[in-house]
Design an enzyme around this catalytic site. Sequence first.
Site, PDB file in Angstrom:
ATOM      1  N   ASP A   1       6.123   2.280  -9.620  1.00 15.75           N
ATOM      2  CA  ASP A   1       4.711   1.862  -9.718  1.00 15.75           C
ATOM      3  C   ASP A   1       4.202   2.079 -11.142  1.00 15.75           C
ATOM      4  O   ASP A   1       4.276   3.203 -11.659  1.00 15.75           O
ATOM      5  CB  ASP A   1       3.846   2.676  -8.758  1.00 15.75           C
ATOM      6  CG  ASP A   1       4.063   2.310  -7.296  1.00 15.75           C
ATOM      7  OD1 ASP A   1       4.755   1.321  -7.016  1.00 15.75           O
ATOM      8  OD2 ASP A   1       3.514   3.031  -6.435  1.00 15.75           O
TER       9      ASP A   1
ATOM     10  N   THR B   1      -6.263   1.220  10.713  1.00 15.33           N
ATOM     11  CA  THR B   1      -6.842   2.149   9.736  1.00 15.33           C
ATOM     12  C   THR B   1      -7.998   1.452   9.023  1.00 15.33           C
ATOM     13  O   THR B   1      -7.898   0.293   8.631  1.00 15.33           O
ATOM     14  CB  THR B   1      -5.772   2.610   8.727  1.00 15.33           C
ATOM     15  OG1 THR B   1      -5.206   1.462   8.087  1.00 15.33           O
ATOM     16  CG2 THR B   1      -4.652   3.385   9.396  1.00 15.33           C
TER      17      THR B   1
ATOM     18  N   ASP C   1      -7.712   8.099  -6.105  1.00 16.73           N
ATOM     19  CA  ASP C   1      -6.861   6.904  -6.055  1.00 16.73           C
ATOM     20  C   ASP C   1      -6.429   6.717  -4.606  1.00 16.73           C
ATOM     21  O   ASP C   1      -5.784   7.599  -4.033  1.00 16.73           O
ATOM     22  CB  ASP C   1      -5.651   7.110  -6.976  1.00 16.73           C
ATOM     23  CG  ASP C   1      -4.616   5.994  -6.862  1.00 16.73           C
ATOM     24  OD1 ASP C   1      -4.987   4.888  -6.406  1.00 16.73           O
ATOM     25  OD2 ASP C   1      -3.454   6.229  -7.221  1.00 16.73           O
TER      26      ASP C   1
ATOM     27  N   GLY D   1      -9.952   2.967   6.345  1.00 18.08           N
ATOM     28  CA  GLY D   1     -10.357   3.694   5.145  1.00 18.08           C
ATOM     29  C   GLY D   1     -11.315   4.825   5.487  1.00 18.08           C
ATOM     30  O   GLY D   1     -11.061   5.620   6.399  1.00 18.08           O
TER      31      GLY D   1
ATOM     32  N   ASP E   1       0.178   4.432   3.592  1.00 17.52           N
ATOM     33  CA  ASP E   1       1.574   4.898   3.698  1.00 17.52           C
ATOM     34  C   ASP E   1       1.608   6.363   4.115  1.00 17.52           C
ATOM     35  O   ASP E   1       2.448   6.768   4.926  1.00 17.52           O
ATOM     36  CB  ASP E   1       2.298   4.735   2.364  1.00 17.52           C
ATOM     37  CG  ASP E   1       2.337   3.282   1.917  1.00 17.52           C
ATOM     38  OD1 ASP E   1       2.323   2.389   2.796  1.00 17.52           O
ATOM     39  OD2 ASP E   1       2.371   3.039   0.699  1.00 17.52           O
TER      40      ASP E   1
ATOM     41  N   GLY F   1       7.862   1.656   1.760  1.00 19.49           N
ATOM     42  CA  GLY F   1       8.893   2.372   2.522  1.00 19.49           C
ATOM     43  C   GLY F   1       9.110   3.767   1.961  1.00 19.49           C
ATOM     44  O   GLY F   1       9.099   4.768   2.695  1.00 19.49           O
TER      45      GLY F   1
ATOM     46  N   GLY G   1      -1.596   8.127  -7.964  1.00 26.32           N
ATOM     47  CA  GLY G   1      -0.201   7.944  -7.555  1.00 26.32           C
ATOM     48  C   GLY G   1      -0.073   7.973  -6.047  1.00 26.32           C
ATOM     49  O   GLY G   1      -0.813   8.675  -5.363  1.00 26.32           O
TER      50      GLY G   1
HETATM   51  O1  RIB Z   1       1.042   1.070  -0.505  1.00 27.00           O
HETATM   52  C1  RIB Z   1       1.152   1.367  -1.856  1.00 27.00           C
HETATM   53  C2  RIB Z   1       2.423   0.789  -2.416  1.00 27.00           C
HETATM   54  O2  RIB Z   1       2.346  -0.620  -2.373  1.00 27.00           O
HETATM   55  C3  RIB Z   1       2.682   1.127  -3.862  1.00 27.00           C
HETATM   56  O3  RIB Z   1       3.424   2.319  -4.009  1.00 27.00           O
HETATM   57  C4  RIB Z   1       3.378  -0.106  -4.400  1.00 27.00           C
HETATM   58  O4  RIB Z   1       4.698   0.114  -4.779  1.00 27.00           O
HETATM   59  C5  RIB Z   1       3.276  -1.133  -3.286  1.00 27.00           C
HETATM   60  O5  RIB Z   1       4.449  -1.265  -2.630  1.00 27.00           O
END
Ligand code: RIB
Length: 304
Positions: free
Chosen positions: A11, A216, A242, A218, A248, A39, A283
Site C-alpha cells: 500500500d 458494516t 485512517d 462505519g 478488514d 486478504g 495504515g
Molecule cells: O481494505 C483496505 C485494502 O484495500 C488496502 O490494504 C489495499 O491494499 C486494498 O486492497
Amino acid sequence: MILVFGSLNADFFLSIPAFPAAGETVLTPSAVVKAGGKGANQAAAAAKAGGVVKMIGAVGADEVAKVPVTALKALGVDCSGMQTSDKATGMAMIMVDKTGENSIVVASGANADVKADAVSPALLNEDTVLVMQMETPWGENAKLLRRAKAGGAKTLLNVAPARQIPESDLRLVDYLVLNEGEADAVCAGLFGESVENAPEKAALIAGKTGGVCLITLGAKGVAVAQNGRTFAVPALPVEPVDTTGAGDAFTGIFAAMIDAGMDVGRAVRHAAAGAGLACLKMGAQDALPTLKEIEARVEEIQTV
Ligand code: RIB
C-alpha cells in the site's frame, strides 16, 4: 484454523488535505509504503486477535512481495502455501484526507493469478474457517467455496470490492460481510432492485442465502441478520486517523472469534471494537489490536 484465500498488496499511502478533483494535481511531502491487501489485512487481524492463521495468495517474484509477506510472517501467519506469479505483486495507491477517509485504486497484478486448485484438501475440513474477499478472481473463489463447503469448513465471504455474485454461490456462504454499498450490489443481483435501510437489506440477504449477513456501517456500527432475527451493534466511538482496512479488521477479528467458538453476537461486538481500534493509526495493519486490547473495550459495545 483460519484459512485466508485472498489478496496481498503493498500500500502506497498519500496524506492529503482533501481529495483532488478530476484534472487537479495536489502535492504531499512523501508517500509511505505499508503492508496491505484485503486478504493479508484480514489474515493479520485474525492472527493479532489470537487466531491460528494460514494465508494463501499470489505475489510476484519481486522485492515488493516482501512488504505484505514479511508483515504476515511477523504475526505468525503461515505463508508456506503462497503462490508466485509472473505478474508484479499487487499494489494499492491510497489517498487519506484529514478526516481519515480514504480513496483507493488497486493494481491487482499477481492477485489475479492465485489458483484454488493448489489448496490442499486437507485444509478444508470442519476445523477450518475459510475467509475470502473479492480482490481475487471470483472463479477461483467459487471453486474453493464449493470444496470448502463439501469438506465441512465454515465459510466467510467479504464482498469487497463490491460485485454481484450468483445466488447459488451465495448460498454456500455461512457468514457474509459487506458494507452498505456492497450490500446494494448484492441486493441488486438477488432482488433486481434497491432496498431501503441496512437492517432490511441484511434481513433480506440472509433470508435469501440462508447464512448470517453482517452489514458494516462505519461509525453507525453493524446490522446483523441471523436465523430470522435482526439486531444492531454500535461502533466503538473513536476519532479516526485512517479508516483504511477497518472492514478488514472487522472481518479478520470476526473470523478469529468464530473460530474460537464464540456466538455471532459476541463475535460481532469483538470485531466492532477491534475495527474501531484499527482506525487509530495510518495504515491497514499498523493499529490492529491484540485480543487483550479488544477485550479491554468490548464491554463499551452493547447489542441493541
Ligand atoms: O481494505 C483496505 C485494502 O484495500 C488496502 O490494504 C489495499 O491494499 C486494498 O486492497
